[in-house]
Design an enzyme around this catalytic site. Structure first.
Site, mmCIF file in Angstrom:
data_model
loop_
_atom_site.group_PDB
_atom_site.id
_atom_site.type_symbol
_atom_site.label_atom_id
_atom_site.label_comp_id
_atom_site.label_asym_id
_atom_site.label_seq_id
_atom_site.Cartn_x
_atom_site.Cartn_y
_atom_site.Cartn_z
ATOM 1 N N CYS A 1 0.827 -1.208 0.000
ATOM 2 C CA CYS A 1 0.000 0.000 0.000
ATOM 3 C C CYS A 1 0.860 1.257 0.000
ATOM 4 C CB CYS A 1 -0.906 -0.001 1.222
ATOM 5 S SG CYS A 1 -1.901 1.494 1.381
ATOM 6 N N CYS B 1 35.496 4.377 14.741
ATOM 7 C CA CYS B 1 35.544 5.789 15.140
ATOM 8 C C CYS B 1 34.103 6.292 15.259
ATOM 9 C CB CYS B 1 36.323 6.582 14.095
ATOM 10 S SG CYS B 1 36.651 8.287 14.563
#
Length: 329
Positions: free
Chosen positions: A23, A301
């Site tokens: 949908c 990091c």
């Protein structure tokens, strides 16, 4: 500036992405909330007949789709793919949730070879990770002509918010997505996220920005404990794997729960890097590099703004007691 918020001439760099996810009412909102998305239209595509309508599109072999117009300098196609997979059940060949039939099936329609390669890579990565219980059957197909749906279908969630929410909940879509992906950021609107997060947190985890080095919460935090996603709380890193990389950001040799980390290629900044995000919340965390110390040789990091630190003494009461053995407790 023009009505889309782009500088004059910016339209030339815009690209299209087309997705079928059942949908189309339920597919517009997640994409419209993304920075870098200019517009999202519901429509029909993939069939053999011209000028389909809501009454005739299924007979012509068309699917309900959305067409996303986006700025690739702000949001990557890989990010759009990630959002797409988080809206659908790609293991169902016969429809989506309560909506049954081939016209409600899923598909990724690519507009060029780069999109095709990215879509196939993204699909293969999902299969490798085993996110879904079953093979992924969503096809990767060349994009054909897009036919806009009728006006009353466009932005349905805005025009009919009560009916939209009732339909989403009743369709089974939300329950399925919560089961697969957990209670992450997908449960919040953009406005809600901005209320929950500081401006820095929002810019990092949603706009993929980088916080200043040596001026963030955890770069020099030496306490023992667990680092979790600031939105979902999913465990990500342990202080036992943290090291001083000299970069000014918290760095780790490995995640404490690898299944909670998603890796994808990042081609921004004129180089190729490996971006990492959290699985449930889809929070941008940072990058992983191959210049870390033993035993992994990796350097995760991470932006402090994407994390919440839980000291060892609070693990039990916050529901993370299973990680206490990591710290000899």
């Amino acid at each position: 500036m023009n009505g889309s918020g782009l500088a004059e001439g910016g339209e030339e760099r815009l690209k299209k992405a087309t997705f079928a996810g059942g949908c189309f009412w339920c597919m517009e909102k997640p994409f419209e909330e993304l920075p870098g998305v200019v517009s999202v239209r519901s429509g029909y595509a993939g069939g053999t007949t011209g000028d389909p309508t809501y009454e005739t599109y299924s007979e012509g072999g068309h699917l309900e789709v959305i067409e996303v117009l986006y700025d690739p300098e702000v949001v990557s196609y890989e990010k759009l793919l990630d959002v797409f997979w988080r809206q659908v059940d790609p293991t169902d060949p016969n429809g989506q949730f309560v909506d049954r039939g081939p016209h409600y099936a899923t598909a990724v329609f690519y507009h060029d070879e780069d999109q095709r390669r990215s879509a196939e890579s993204s699909k293969a990565e999902l299969e490798r990770r085993g996110v879904f219980n079953g093979p992924i059957v969503t096809p990767i197909l060349p994009a054909g002509k897009f036919y806009p749906a009728e006006d009353y279908h466009q932005d349905y969630y805005r025009k009919n918010p009560i009916r939209y929410r009732f339909y989403r909940q009743g369709s089974g879509r939300d329950a399925f997505l919560e089961k697969v992906w957990g209670k992450g950021s997908g449960r919040f609107t953009d406005a809600e996220l901005r209320k929950r997060l500081t401006p820095l947190q929002y810019s990092v985890i949603r706009e993929e920005r980088t916080e200043p080095p040596f001026d963030n919460a955890y770069w020099d935090n030496h306490r023992e404990g667990l680092y979790v996603d600031v939105l979902s709380g999913e465990p990500l890193f342990s202080s036992r794997d943290k090291f001083d990389s000299g970069t000014g950001w918290p760095s780790f040799t490995q995640p404490v729960a690898p299944e909670n980390i998603v890796q994808k290629e990042d081609r921004k900044l004129f180089t190729v890097r490996t971006e990492i995000s959290s699985r449930a919340a889809d929070s941008h965390l940072g990058h992983v590099f191959t210049d870390g110390p033993p035993p992994t040789g990796l350097r995760y990091c991470i932006n402090s703004a994407a994390l919440r630190f839980i000291p060892v003494k609070d693990l039990e009461k916050e529901g993370y007691g299973a990680f206490l053995p990591l710290f000899g407790k």
